[in-house]
Design a protein around this motif. Structure first.
Motif, PDB file in Angstrom:
ATOM      1  N   ASP A 244       1.202  56.223  -5.009  1.00 27.06           N
ATOM      2  CA  ASP A 244       0.620  56.785  -6.142  1.00 27.06           C
ATOM      3  C   ASP A 244      -0.513  56.012  -6.773  1.00 27.06           C
ATOM      4  O   ASP A 244      -0.990  56.484  -7.666  1.00 27.06           O
ATOM      5  N   GLY A 245      -0.754  54.812  -6.225  1.00 30.13           N
ATOM      6  CA  GLY A 245      -1.954  54.086  -6.332  1.00 30.13           C
ATOM      7  C   GLY A 245      -1.525  52.772  -7.427  1.00 30.13           C
ATOM      8  O   GLY A 245      -2.299  52.090  -7.706  1.00 30.13           O
ATOM      9  N   GLN A 246      -0.347  52.814  -7.851  1.00 30.76           N
ATOM     10  CA  GLN A 246       0.140  51.930  -8.744  1.00 30.76           C
ATOM     11  C   GLN A 246       0.356  50.510  -8.063  1.00 30.76           C
ATOM     12  O   GLN A 246       0.788  50.469  -6.849  1.00 30.76           O
ATOM     13  N   ILE A 247       0.107  49.374  -8.722  1.00 30.42           N
ATOM     14  CA  ILE A 247      -0.073  48.219  -8.068  1.00 30.42           C
ATOM     15  C   ILE A 247       0.672  47.232  -9.041  1.00 30.42           C
ATOM     16  O   ILE A 247       0.719  46.950 -10.094  1.00 30.42           O
ATOM     17  N   TYR A 248       1.792  46.364  -8.247  1.00 30.21           N
ATOM     18  CA  TYR A 248       2.634  45.497  -8.976  1.00 30.21           C
ATOM     19  C   TYR A 248       2.263  44.132  -8.237  1.00 30.21           C
ATOM     20  O   TYR A 248       2.821  43.711  -7.217  1.00 30.21           O
ATOM     21  N   PRO A 249       1.828  43.249  -9.394  1.00 26.67           N
ATOM     22  CA  PRO A 249       1.728  41.919  -8.508  1.00 26.67           C
ATOM     23  C   PRO A 249       3.090  41.052  -8.683  1.00 26.67           C
ATOM     24  O   PRO A 249       3.600  41.110  -9.953  1.00 26.67           O
ATOM     25  N   MET A 250       3.486  40.211  -7.947  1.00 24.15           N
ATOM     26  CA  MET A 250       4.682  39.668  -7.858  1.00 24.15           C
ATOM     27  C   MET A 250       4.436  38.182  -7.502  1.00 24.15           C
ATOM     28  O   MET A 250       3.503  37.999  -6.650  1.00 24.15           O
ATOM     29  N   THR A 251       5.346  37.345  -7.936  1.00 21.11           N
ATOM     30  CA  THR A 251       5.368  36.113  -7.465  1.00 21.11           C
ATOM     31  C   THR A 251       6.367  35.143  -6.756  1.00 21.11           C
ATOM     32  O   THR A 251       7.704  36.023  -6.905  1.00 21.11           O
ATOM     33  N   SER A 252       6.494  34.376  -5.974  1.00 21.47           N
ATOM     34  CA  SER A 252       7.498  33.585  -5.577  1.00 21.47           C
ATOM     35  C   SER A 252       7.203  32.103  -5.504  1.00 21.47           C
ATOM     36  O   SER A 252       5.947  31.776  -5.444  1.00 21.47           O
ATOM     37  N   TYR A 253       8.236  31.338  -5.713  1.00 23.28           N
ATOM     38  CA  TYR A 253       8.028  29.767  -5.639  1.00 23.28           C
ATOM     39  C   TYR A 253       8.353  29.242  -4.057  1.00 23.28           C
ATOM     40  O   TYR A 253       8.657  27.935  -3.991  1.00 23.28           O
ATOM     41  N   ASP A 254       8.490  30.003  -3.188  1.00 21.89           N
ATOM     42  CA  ASP A 254       8.838  29.639  -1.651  1.00 21.89           C
ATOM     43  C   ASP A 254       7.601  28.853  -1.327  1.00 21.89           C
ATOM     44  O   ASP A 254       6.307  29.545  -1.596  1.00 21.89           O
ATOM     45  N   LEU A 255       7.759  27.836  -0.719  1.00 18.45           N
ATOM     46  CA  LEU A 255       6.581  27.290  -0.141  1.00 18.45           C
ATOM     47  C   LEU A 255       6.283  27.862   1.371  1.00 18.45           C
ATOM     48  O   LEU A 255       6.761  28.328   1.953  1.00 18.45           O
ATOM     49  N   GLY A 256       4.884  28.058   1.764  1.00 19.13           N
ATOM     50  CA  GLY A 256       4.471  28.482   2.663  1.00 19.13           C
ATOM     51  C   GLY A 256       4.475  29.867   3.093  1.00 19.13           C
ATOM     52  O   GLY A 256       4.067  30.534   4.101  1.00 19.13           O
ATOM     53  N   ARG A 257       4.566  30.739   1.913  1.00 13.50           N
ATOM     54  CA  ARG A 257       4.729  32.291   2.192  1.00 13.50           C
ATOM     55  C   ARG A 257       3.350  32.718   2.087  1.00 13.50           C
ATOM     56  O   ARG A 257       3.066  33.840   2.602  1.00 13.50           O
ATOM     57  N   GLY A 258       2.221  32.151   1.438  1.00 11.06           N
ATOM     58  CA  GLY A 258       1.167  32.872   1.304  1.00 11.06           C
ATOM     59  C   GLY A 258       0.689  33.898   0.516  1.00 11.06           C
ATOM     60  O   GLY A 258       1.803  34.166  -0.233  1.00 11.06           O
ATOM     61  N   ASN A 259      -0.210  34.310   0.258  1.00 11.03           N
ATOM     62  CA  ASN A 259      -0.728  35.470  -0.594  1.00 11.03           C
ATOM     63  C   ASN A 259      -0.823  36.709   0.374  1.00 11.03           C
ATOM     64  O   ASN A 259      -1.541  36.746   1.072  1.00 11.03           O
ATOM     65  N   LYS A 260       0.255  37.827  -0.131  1.00 10.02           N
ATOM     66  CA  LYS A 260       0.156  38.861   0.789  1.00 10.02           C
ATOM     67  C   LYS A 260       0.123  40.144  -0.046  1.00 10.02           C
ATOM     68  O   LYS A 260       0.484  40.124  -1.137  1.00 10.02           O
ATOM     69  N   SER A 261      -0.100  41.292   0.569  1.00 10.78           N
ATOM     70  CA  SER A 261       0.033  42.729  -0.109  1.00 10.78           C
ATOM     71  C   SER A 261       0.590  43.478   0.975  1.00 10.78           C
ATOM     72  O   SER A 261       0.834  43.464   2.256  1.00 10.78           O
ATOM     73  N   ALA A 262       1.368  44.291   0.111  1.00 12.90           N
ATOM     74  CA  ALA A 262       2.278  45.278   1.198  1.00 12.90           C
ATOM     75  C   ALA A 262       2.255  46.879   0.590  1.00 12.90           C
ATOM     76  O   ALA A 262       2.135  46.947  -0.823  1.00 12.90           O
ATOM     77  N   THR A 263       1.644  47.531   1.459  1.00 11.89           N
ATOM     78  CA  THR A 263       1.590  48.957   1.260  1.00 11.89           C
ATOM     79  C   THR A 263       2.516  49.908   1.429  1.00 11.89           C
ATOM     80  O   THR A 263       3.180  49.897   2.738  1.00 11.89           O
ATOM     81  N   VAL A 264       3.316  50.545   0.368  1.00 12.46           N
ATOM     82  CA  VAL A 264       4.495  51.271   0.666  1.00 12.46           C
ATOM     83  C   VAL A 264       4.339  52.468   1.267  1.00 12.46           C
ATOM     84  O   VAL A 264       3.377  53.360   0.960  1.00 12.46           O
ATOM     85  N   VAL A 265       4.851  52.756   2.514  1.00 10.03           N
ATOM     86  CA  VAL A 265       4.567  54.078   3.100  1.00 10.03           C
ATOM     87  C   VAL A 265       5.829  54.898   2.987  1.00 10.03           C
ATOM     88  O   VAL A 265       5.560  56.287   3.113  1.00 10.03           O
TER      89      VAL A 265
END
Length: 167
Positions: free
Chosen positions: A11-32
């Motif tokens: 529906d276009g909503q965007i939720y920014p989330m964070t993690s303190y795990d090392l090495g995960r990088g910055n990612k985006s996930a599109t729910v299908v």
């Protein structure tokens, strides 16, 4: 170092989330697709790149659900780390946020796709299920939901168990 996951909903909503795990990088996930009330199928990839992989997003809302999801994540990153990809799905991290004042957790797991030909050989399949259960128990985890159809992912390599929040 903080990693991020941007959840993009149909529906276009965007939720920014964070993690303190090392090495995960910055990612985006599109729910299908919504698979269950708290489990979704999504395409994931690096931010500003095309998504490259289908994954399972397991969501937790509120303190109680987040506590269970954090426990499940701890199982994946400790006792089950050596079984990932064979008897349990790969775990790609856990992310947190607050949405409308409510804690939101997101566990990112491998999407296990069944291979239909594999399921035809029932005796071998049953042997592989027992082997997976033994390996999980050897790792020190008591699953407590082995008979749940939601916990067993029939992959091409072998049966794979998930849902360790009650272990």
């Amino acid at each position: 170092m903080i990693s991020s996951l941007t959840l993009i909903w149909p529906d276009g909503q965007i939720y920014p989330m964070t993690s303190y795990d090392l090495g995960r990088g910055n990612k985006s996930a599109t729910v299908v697709k919504r698979l269950q009330s708290n489990i979704h199928l999504a395409w994931i990839g690096l931010v500003n790149d095309n998504p490259t992989q289908l994954v399972i997003l397991k969501l937790a809302r509120g303190d109680r659900e987040n506590k269970l999801l954090k426990h499940e994540y701890a199982c994946y990153t400790n006792e089950l780390v050596g079984l990932q990809g064979r008897h349990v799905p790969f775990c790609y991290g856990m992310y947190n946020s607050t949405v409308d004042g409510i804690a939101l957790g997101c566990l990112v797991l491998e999407y296990c796709v069944p291979e239909q030909n594999r399921l035809a050989v029932q005796d071998e399949w049953n042997r592989e299920v027992i082997l997976a259960i033994c390996k999980i128990h050897e790792a020190g985890i008591e699953h407590n939901q082995l008979l749940s159809s939601e916990s067993l992912c029939p992959t091409s390599a072998s049966p794979t168990y998930s849902t360790f929040s009650s272990s």
